[in-house]
Design an enzyme around this catalytic site. Structure first.
Site, short mmCIF file in Angstrom:
data_model
loop_
_atom_site.label_atom_id
_atom_site.label_comp_id
_atom_site.label_asym_id
_atom_site.label_seq_id
_atom_site.Cartn_x
_atom_site.Cartn_y
_atom_site.Cartn_z
N TYR A 286 -2.07 -0.28 10.86
CA TYR A 286 -2.07 -0.72 9.46
C TYR A 286 -0.76 -0.36 8.75
O TYR A 286 -0.18 -1.19 8.05
CB TYR A 286 -3.27 -0.09 8.74
N SER B 47 0.88 -1.18 0.00
CA SER B 47 0.00 0.00 0.00
C SER B 47 0.91 1.22 0.00
O SER B 47 2.11 1.10 0.28
CB SER B 47 -0.84 -0.02 1.29
P1 NAP Z 1 -11.46 -5.97 0.43
O1 NAP Z 1 -12.45 -5.75 -0.66
O2 NAP Z 1 -11.92 -5.79 1.84
O3 NAP Z 1 -10.80 -7.42 0.24
C1 NAP Z 1 -10.00 -7.99 1.23
C2 NAP Z 1 -9.88 -9.48 0.95
O4 NAP Z 1 -9.00 -10.07 1.92
C3 NAP Z 1 -11.23 -10.19 1.08
O5 NAP Z 1 -11.33 -11.12 0.02
C4 NAP Z 1 -11.12 -10.92 2.41
O6 NAP Z 1 -11.85 -12.14 2.34
C5 NAP Z 1 -9.62 -11.21 2.45
N1 NAP Z 1 -9.12 -11.50 3.78
C6 NAP Z 1 -9.03 -10.65 4.84
N2 NAP Z 1 -8.52 -11.30 5.91
C7 NAP Z 1 -8.30 -12.58 5.50
C8 NAP Z 1 -7.81 -13.75 6.14
N3 NAP Z 1 -7.46 -13.75 7.42
N4 NAP Z 1 -7.70 -14.89 5.41
C9 NAP Z 1 -8.05 -14.91 4.11
N5 NAP Z 1 -8.53 -13.85 3.46
C10 NAP Z 1 -8.66 -12.70 4.15
O7 NAP Z 1 -10.22 -4.98 0.25
P2 NAP Z 1 -9.16 -4.77 -0.93
O8 NAP Z 1 -9.01 -3.32 -1.10
O9 NAP Z 1 -9.48 -5.61 -2.11
O10 NAP Z 1 -7.85 -5.30 -0.21
C11 NAP Z 1 -6.94 -6.22 -0.80
C12 NAP Z 1 -5.52 -5.86 -0.36
O11 NAP Z 1 -5.21 -4.56 -0.87
C13 NAP Z 1 -5.31 -5.80 1.15
O12 NAP Z 1 -4.06 -6.36 1.46
C14 NAP Z 1 -5.30 -4.30 1.43
O13 NAP Z 1 -4.57 -3.98 2.59
C15 NAP Z 1 -4.63 -3.79 0.16
N6 NAP Z 1 -4.87 -2.37 -0.15
C16 NAP Z 1 -6.10 -1.87 -0.31
C17 NAP Z 1 -6.26 -0.51 -0.58
C18 NAP Z 1 -7.61 0.13 -0.75
O14 NAP Z 1 -7.70 1.37 -0.70
N7 NAP Z 1 -8.67 -0.63 -0.97
C19 NAP Z 1 -5.15 0.32 -0.71
C20 NAP Z 1 -3.88 -0.24 -0.54
C21 NAP Z 1 -3.74 -1.59 -0.28
P3 NAP Z 1 -12.69 -12.84 3.51
O15 NAP Z 1 -13.18 -11.76 4.42
O16 NAP Z 1 -13.76 -13.57 2.77
O17 NAP Z 1 -11.69 -13.75 4.16
#
Ligand code: NAP
Length: 248
Positions: free
Chosen positions: A148, A135
């Protein structure tokens, strides 16, 4: 028997992970997808020919059971599972939130990598590829974000260390560092508070999950001697993690 290259995507039930599954399938990969919400994965499996397996990366036992189901020929691992919980300042930090964030964003990434390393190493064809989803929080901070940002700073350190430890081995390591992406990220962070989650993106144009999934596909498609170390991708409306241009 299939002859497609095999990819594994963690956190595939939503957002960036789900879009990455779609693009990988559309580009000829056999994709194994993991997350805790199996119903979500099953719905994706009906749309794309990806294989759903329940996975909680915060549990060593769950990672073991998940990886037991995978073939020997894993070529791409996308360590995407994770996210943020809460926005408490350090002086009031929530221990349960911090533990859960470290479990998924940091230890989960390490568990998956350790479990699949022998397979990534043995079937390079011609190179394997590990993606760590960091991130802009991997190198920037903001008040209330320490739990975070510390996790994502750890992701940066782990990605760099992997490249050092695997020097001379046929495994590429790419860290993708997004700014604001509109997914379920903020909804999860704020415990399902829809209004608070959508206020994060008010008056600005965030990235989409597709924008990030495309960077993964592009990095994989580089010639085998090329390693994209880190890719920072922000919305035009975001100059720093906490500097957002918003229309009134
Ligand atoms: P999201 O829509 O909330 O997706 C998060 C995913 O991670 C979900 O599929 C969730 O699935 C899974 N997850 C969470 N904890 C888990 C666990 N213990 N075991 C297995 N799966 C788990 O958010 P996203 O934005 O797509 O996030 C994906 C990645 O991008 C993350 O690492 C996040 O930190 C990073 N990121 C996001 C942003 C942003 O602004 N959205 C920016 C920078 C980085 P389940 O709940 O079904 O397990």
């Amino acid at each position: 028997m299939h002859n497609k290259p095999v990819a594994v995507v963690t956190g595939a039930s939503s957002g960036i992970g789900a879009e990455t599954v779609r693009l990988l399938c559309e580009n000829g990969y056999l994709v194994f997808m993991g997350a805790r919400r199996l119903d979500r994965l099953q719905a994706l499996a009906e749309k794309y020919s990806a294989i759903p397996i329940v996975l909680d990366v915060s549990s060593a036992e769950s990672v073991h059971r998940f990886t037991e189901e995978l073939p020997d020929s894993v070529q791409v691992l996308v360590n995407n599972a994770g996210g943020a919980l809460g926005l408490e300042q350090v002086a009031e930090f929530d221990e349960a939130h911090w533990l859960e964030m470290y479990q998924s964003n940091v230890l989960g990434l390490a568990r998956m990598t350790k479990a699949l390393y022998p397979r990534l190493l043995s079937r390079p064809n011609p190179v394997s590829h590990v993606f760590n989803i960091g991130s802009v929080a991997s190198f920037e901070t903001y008040p209330g974000g320490a739990g975070y940002t510390a996790c994502k700073h750890a992701v940066r350190a782990i990605s760099e260390t992997m490249r050092l430890e695997w020097l001379g081995k046929p495994i590429r390591v790419t860290e993708i560092d997004p700014g604001f992406v509109e997914t379920e990220f903020s909804l999860v962070r704020f415990g399902g508070d829809v209004a608070r989650a959508s206020s994060v993106y008010a008056g600005m144009v965030p990235l989409t999950a597709t924008d990030i999934a495309e960077t993964i596909l592009w990095s994989i498609s580089r010639p085998p001697h090329v390693n994209i170390d880190v890719m920072v991708v922000r919305p035009l409306d975001q100059a720093r993690i906490d500097k957002i241009h918003r229309e009134a």
